[in-house]
Design an enzyme around this catalytic site. Structure first.
Site, PDB file in Angstrom:
ATOM      1  N   ARG A  55     -14.727  24.690  39.333  1.00  0.00           N
ATOM      2  CA  ARG A  55     -14.319  23.529  38.525  1.00  0.00           C
ATOM      3  C   ARG A  55     -13.247  22.700  39.240  1.00  0.00           C
ATOM      4  O   ARG A  55     -13.174  21.492  39.069  1.00  0.00           O
ATOM      5  CB  ARG A  55     -13.810  23.991  37.143  1.00  0.00           C
ATOM      6  CG  ARG A  55     -13.272  22.853  36.293  1.00  0.00           C
ATOM      7  CD  ARG A  55     -13.278  23.184  34.809  1.00  0.00           C
ATOM      8  NE  ARG A  55     -12.514  24.377  34.502  1.00  0.00           N
ATOM      9  CZ  ARG A  55     -11.178  24.408  34.388  1.00  0.00           C
ATOM     10  NH1 ARG A  55     -10.461  23.327  34.576  1.00  0.00           N
ATOM     11  NH2 ARG A  55     -10.561  25.532  34.098  1.00  0.00           N
ATOM     12  N   TYR A 108     -22.088  -2.715  32.676  1.00  0.00           N
ATOM     13  CA  TYR A 108     -23.087  -1.720  32.239  1.00  0.00           C
ATOM     14  C   TYR A 108     -22.735  -1.195  30.827  1.00  0.00           C
ATOM     15  O   TYR A 108     -21.569  -0.894  30.549  1.00  0.00           O
ATOM     16  CB  TYR A 108     -23.130  -0.582  33.270  1.00  0.00           C
ATOM     17  CG  TYR A 108     -23.819   0.660  32.773  1.00  0.00           C
ATOM     18  CD1 TYR A 108     -25.171   0.637  32.430  1.00  0.00           C
ATOM     19  CD2 TYR A 108     -23.129   1.859  32.630  1.00  0.00           C
ATOM     20  CE1 TYR A 108     -25.801   1.768  31.954  1.00  0.00           C
ATOM     21  CE2 TYR A 108     -23.761   2.998  32.161  1.00  0.00           C
ATOM     22  CZ  TYR A 108     -25.096   2.943  31.826  1.00  0.00           C
ATOM     23  OH  TYR A 108     -25.726   4.064  31.347  1.00  0.00           O
ATOM     24  N   LYS A 205     -28.427   7.432  40.928  1.00  0.00           N
ATOM     25  CA  LYS A 205     -29.310   6.344  41.358  1.00  0.00           C
ATOM     26  C   LYS A 205     -29.593   6.451  42.863  1.00  0.00           C
ATOM     27  O   LYS A 205     -30.135   7.438  43.297  1.00  0.00           O
ATOM     28  CB  LYS A 205     -28.684   5.008  40.957  1.00  0.00           C
ATOM     29  CG  LYS A 205     -28.202   4.960  39.490  1.00  0.00           C
ATOM     30  CD  LYS A 205     -29.353   5.035  38.534  1.00  0.00           C
ATOM     31  CE  LYS A 205     -29.013   5.252  37.075  1.00  0.00           C
ATOM     32  NZ  LYS A 205     -27.683   5.309  36.585  1.00  0.00           N
TER      33      LYS A 205
END
Ligand code: PLP
Length: 399
Positions: A55, A108, A205
């Site tokens: 983490r 966005y 993406k």
């Protein structure tokens, strides 16, 4: 030492593997790292060892983030569980309760929601201004504006704002500049070169590129990336080792994919502009409004996305139904061509009036041009356009 059965079940491991050098990086699919003694553990806290707990840090996540940092020209980078996690970490690395973010009106939808709903609950304010109008943007600054959040290419109308001027203005006003470079990628644009302090990506993406990873990354100035890393660790929104490995693998083909994406997208933009069912095409590579900025900021290349507005009176639903293999998918940037309907997905979170104000009407279709043969993409789009115009069985020829 002879172990009993139950111990052998747990502790089998091939010896000597650490001497081998795999050609591809191994996947450090581990939640934590072992130490031989307390001195080694202390060495970690003294900064002499890098890894303790996934983490906090993991070699695969670092591999990917450093790869992106190198392409963007950043001093350091940190990977995150998604683009939104990267945006959260980058903004919280900068703003405190009582301070404000300034960002483009057409930002966005997910970012809009994060800023207006979640960060608002933490006492962080947000103001919106048209990114293409530097004077209006300047007027939207307040004494509390601490962060200016920009996007290299806007979604879905693919405008390229005057980013150098906006970054210079923000710096003049003492604000930190964060740029979402998801749509352009460092192949087309490197905002740190024009004055951004941090760059964020939805690596889901183009950076990962194959629609099989959800990931994000923050790169830029070392002290801000350090703070973003602390936030990612504290909120637990780190990137897991396997997805980091996949993202790093995808990154290796960024150049060849982007070159082909841009070439195919330019062909699609020209082809769509000549179709009677299409009222308007939005493509940075063809834009008369943003032409100069496309040359100076994107090296003259337009990217993989082409947005178009169907002529009024056409049947938008029939367009999507008329496609044979191009899928309606609420994402972009894969190797396969896909289409999206921004009004019902990426911009759904915007109130309808704001959606209309930024031009996202029901007729707007966003095409993510893949790596297929362009003639096949044209053939399928022709099926969709014929259906939208109420023609059945008519398959226009590609050109
Ligand atoms: C420009 C932009 N930024 C950020 C995001 C959020 O990324 P993710 O879905 O990986 O959280 C998206 C998602 O579509 C996006 O298009």
């Amino acid at each position: 030492m002879t172990w009993r059965f139950d111990t052998r079940v747990v502790h089998f491991r091939q010896k000597g593997l650490e001497r081998e050098t795999p050609k591809a990086p191994p996947i450090y699919q581990t939640s934590a790292f072992a130490f031989s003694d307390l001195d080694e553990l202390e060495a970690y806290f003294a900064g002499e060892r890098q890894y303790l707990y996934t983490r906090f840090r993991n070699p695969n996540a670092d591999d990917f983030a450093r790869g992106v940092a190198a392409l963007e020209g950043g001093e350091d980078g940190v990977a995150a569980a998604s683009g939104m996690a990267a945006i959260l970490a980058a903004t919280l690395a900068v703003v405190k309760p009582g301070e404000r973010i300034l960002c483009p009106e057409e930002v966005y939808g997910g970012t809009y929601h994060l800023f207006t709903h979640e960060l608002a609950r933490l006492g962080i304010g947000v103001d919106f201004a048209p990114a293409n109008d530097v004077d209006a943007f300047a007027r939207a600054f307040t004494p509390e504006t601490r962060l200016v959040f920009l996007e290299t290419i806007s979604n879905p109308l693919l405008r390229v704002p005057p980013l150098k001027e906006l970054a210079a203005l923000a710096r003049e006003r003492g604000a930190v500049v964060v740029v979402d470079n998801t749509f352009a990628t460092p192949y087309l644009a490197r905002p740190l070169e024009w004055g951004a302090h941090l760059v964020v990506h939805s690596a889901t993406k183009f950076l990962a590129g194959h629609s099989d990873v959800t990931a994000g990354v923050v790169v830029g100035e070392r002290h801000l990336v350090k703070r973003a890393r602390e936030i990612i660790a504290a909120y637990g929104c780190h990137l897991n080792p396997f997805e980091a490995w996949l993202a790093a693998r995808g990154l290796k083909t960024l150049s060849v994919r982007m070159a082909r994406h841009c070439e195919n997208a330019m062909r699609m933009a020209r082809w769509l502009a000549a179709r009677p069912a299409v009222a308007r095409v939005y493509y940075p590579g063809l834009s008369e409004d943003d032409g100069e900025r496309v040359r100076t900021l994107l090296g003259g290349r337009g990217g993989a996305l082409v947005t178009f507005r169907l002529r009024e009176g056409t049947d938008v639903g029939a367009f999507f139904r008329g496609l044979s293999w191009i899928k309606l998918v609420p994402t972009l940037a894969g190797v396969e061509t896909t289409v999206a309907h921004p009004a019902s997905t990426s911009h759904r979170a915007l109130p309808p009036a704001r959606r209309r104000a930024v031009g996202v009407t029901d007729e707007v279709v966003r095409l993510s041009v893949g790596l297929e043969d362009p003639a096949d993409i044209c053939d399928d789009l022709a099926r969709g356009l014929a259906a939208a115009e109420g023609q059945t069985g008519a398959i226009a020829q590609s050109d």
